[in-house]
Write an enzyme that holds these catalytic residues in place. Structure first.
Site, mmCIF file in Angstrom:
data_model
loop_
_atom_site.group_PDB
_atom_site.id
_atom_site.type_symbol
_atom_site.label_atom_id
_atom_site.label_comp_id
_atom_site.label_asym_id
_atom_site.label_seq_id
_atom_site.Cartn_x
_atom_site.Cartn_y
_atom_site.Cartn_z
ATOM 1 N N LYS A 74 0.855 -1.187 0.000
ATOM 2 C CA LYS A 74 0.000 0.000 0.000
ATOM 3 C C LYS A 74 0.892 1.237 0.000
ATOM 4 C CE LYS A 74 -3.434 2.537 2.588
ATOM 5 N NZ LYS A 74 -4.539 2.496 3.542
ATOM 6 N N LYS B 113 -2.210 -1.612 -3.847
ATOM 7 C CA LYS B 113 -3.073 -0.436 -3.788
ATOM 8 C C LYS B 113 -2.239 0.845 -3.886
ATOM 9 C CE LYS B 113 -5.965 2.040 -0.607
ATOM 10 N NZ LYS B 113 -6.258 2.290 0.763
HETATM 11 C C1 PBG Z 1 -7.382 3.565 5.556
HETATM 12 C C2 PBG Z 1 -7.623 3.469 4.106
HETATM 13 C C3 PBG Z 1 -7.435 4.426 3.097
HETATM 14 C C4 PBG Z 1 -7.906 3.870 1.908
HETATM 15 C C5 PBG Z 1 -8.338 2.584 2.208
HETATM 16 N N1 PBG Z 1 -8.140 2.339 3.566
HETATM 17 C C6 PBG Z 1 -6.940 5.812 3.180
HETATM 18 C C7 PBG Z 1 -5.540 6.072 3.529
HETATM 19 O O1 PBG Z 1 -4.753 5.158 3.768
HETATM 20 O O2 PBG Z 1 -5.202 7.251 3.607
HETATM 21 C C8 PBG Z 1 -7.955 4.556 0.571
HETATM 22 C C9 PBG Z 1 -9.035 4.097 -0.341
HETATM 23 C C10 PBG Z 1 -9.365 4.994 -1.476
HETATM 24 O O3 PBG Z 1 -8.722 6.016 -1.742
HETATM 25 O O4 PBG Z 1 -10.334 4.658 -2.166
HETATM 26 N N2 PBG Z 1 -6.085 3.369 5.957
HETATM 27 ZN ZN ZN Z 2 -5.649 4.128 8.112
#
Ligand code: PBG
Ligand code: ZN
Length: 322
Positions: free
Chosen positions: A195, A248
């Site tokens: 991520k 992701k």
């Molecule tokens: C929470 C999370 C996020 C997303 C999914 N889980 C935001 C982040 O990490 O700032 C992003 C999903 C999206 O942009 O559709 N940690």
């Molecule tokens: Zn988070």
């Protein structure tokens, strides 16, 4: 052999011919639709930067899930926006929390739809970070306990799969042990393994009301420049017991979906995040692109790269077209 004996266009001549030789197919059952739960009743508040997506109270969410199930969508991914946030993210691991209540309601109404919960703290902390702040950074080891408690609490509510998205080190192993000890040894973990600290999450932070109040997430989420490091993250999560892994965002990281597919044998998911969705919708609204076609092309590309599971805000629209 080459031209003129070989003519690649022969197999593109008609729709039937193209269908015959198509290598990749999308199926609604591989789509996961992300949803945002808020307290209250009868609430369906559109997210400004994500047209067609809503913050929903649980009653509305159950209707949405019933529709998703009818469309053959594989599952939903739940995020919760609690009535109150605090320093300790207490809403995240409260058995009466918003996501826990949503899970119970959806599981009671929809028997085929998989309910996946996003396990993180950023929607529940007053500062908007994904874990416990010590000094001016998120403390890794102190955050692990919150995450494990959340995962167990989600499993207790009936979640089919838990999906940690925090990027703390060691969370998969800790969470697996906590789930097993609590009697949830059959609850799978879908790890947000690779991520990235991505600017494509912009619209999501409005949807989840989770923008960090200071700093950013670059001390825990990955640097977009690093592909080899993504493979290490995935390897470690597999070693700690992840059942499925995720890359992701999806579209800008297709190279890593492919690299992971070639290297690892477990199911690979990819999350087409809020910014990827919003850019397509916005360009389509301006008449600059054909929204439906770009949507399908973006999804088939993610599948072709090697993801078998696609988390996407287009899940319903794409399922309707299929
Ligand atoms: C929470 C999370 C996020 C997303 C999914 N889980 C935001 C982040 O990490 O700032 C992003 C999903 C999206 O942009 O559709 N940690
Ligand atoms: Zn988070």
């Amino acid at each position: 052999m080459s031209f003129p004996t070989v003519r690649m266009r022969r197999l593109r001549a008609s729709d039937s011919m193209r269908r015959l030789v198509r290598e990749t197919h999308l199926e609604p059952e591989n789509f996961i639709l992300p949803l945002f739960a808020v307290p209250g009743e009868g609430i369906r508040k559109e997210i400004g930067a994500m047209p067609g997506n809503y913050q929903m109270s649980i009653d509305e969410m159950v209707k949405e899930c019933t529709e998703a199930e009818k469309l053959g969508i594989g599952g939903v991914l739940l995020f919760g926006i609690p009535a109150e946030k605090d320093e300790r993210a207490s809403g995240a691991y409260d058995d009466q929390g918003i996501v826990q209540q949503a899970v119970r309601a959806i599981k009671a109404a929809c028997s085929k739809l998989l309910v996946i919960t996003d396990v993180c703290n950023c929607e529940y902390t007053s500062h908007g970070h994904c874990g416990k702040i010590i000094g001016n950074d998120v403390d890794n080891d102190a955050t692990l306990d919150w995450l494990s408690r959340s995962a167990v609490s989600h499993a207790r509510a009936g979640a089919d799969i838990v999906a940690p998205s925090d990027m703390m080190d060691g969370r998969i192993g800790t969470m697996r042990a906590a789930l097993d000890t609590a009697g949830y040894k059959n609850t799978p973990i879908l790890s947000y393994a690779a991520k990235f600290a991505s600017s494509y999450y912009g619209p999501f932070r409005e949807a989840a009301e989770s923008a960090p109040q200071f700093g950013d997430r670059r001390s825990y989420q990955m640097d977009p420049a690093n592909g080899r490091e993504a493979m290490r993250e995935i390897e470690l999560d597999i070693a700690e017991g992840a059942d499925m892994i995720m890359v992701k965002p999806a579209g800008p990281y297709l190279d890593l979906i492919r690299a992971a597919r070639d290297r690892f044998e477990l199911p690979i998911a990819a999350y087409q995040v809020s910014g990827e969705f919003s850019m397509i919708v916005a360009a389509a609204k301006n008449g600059w692109i054909d929204g439906d076609r770009v949507m399908m092309e973006s999804l088939i590309s993610i599948k072709r790269a090697g993801a078998s599971i696609i988390l996407t805000y287009f899940a319903k629209d794409a399922a309707k077209l299929l």
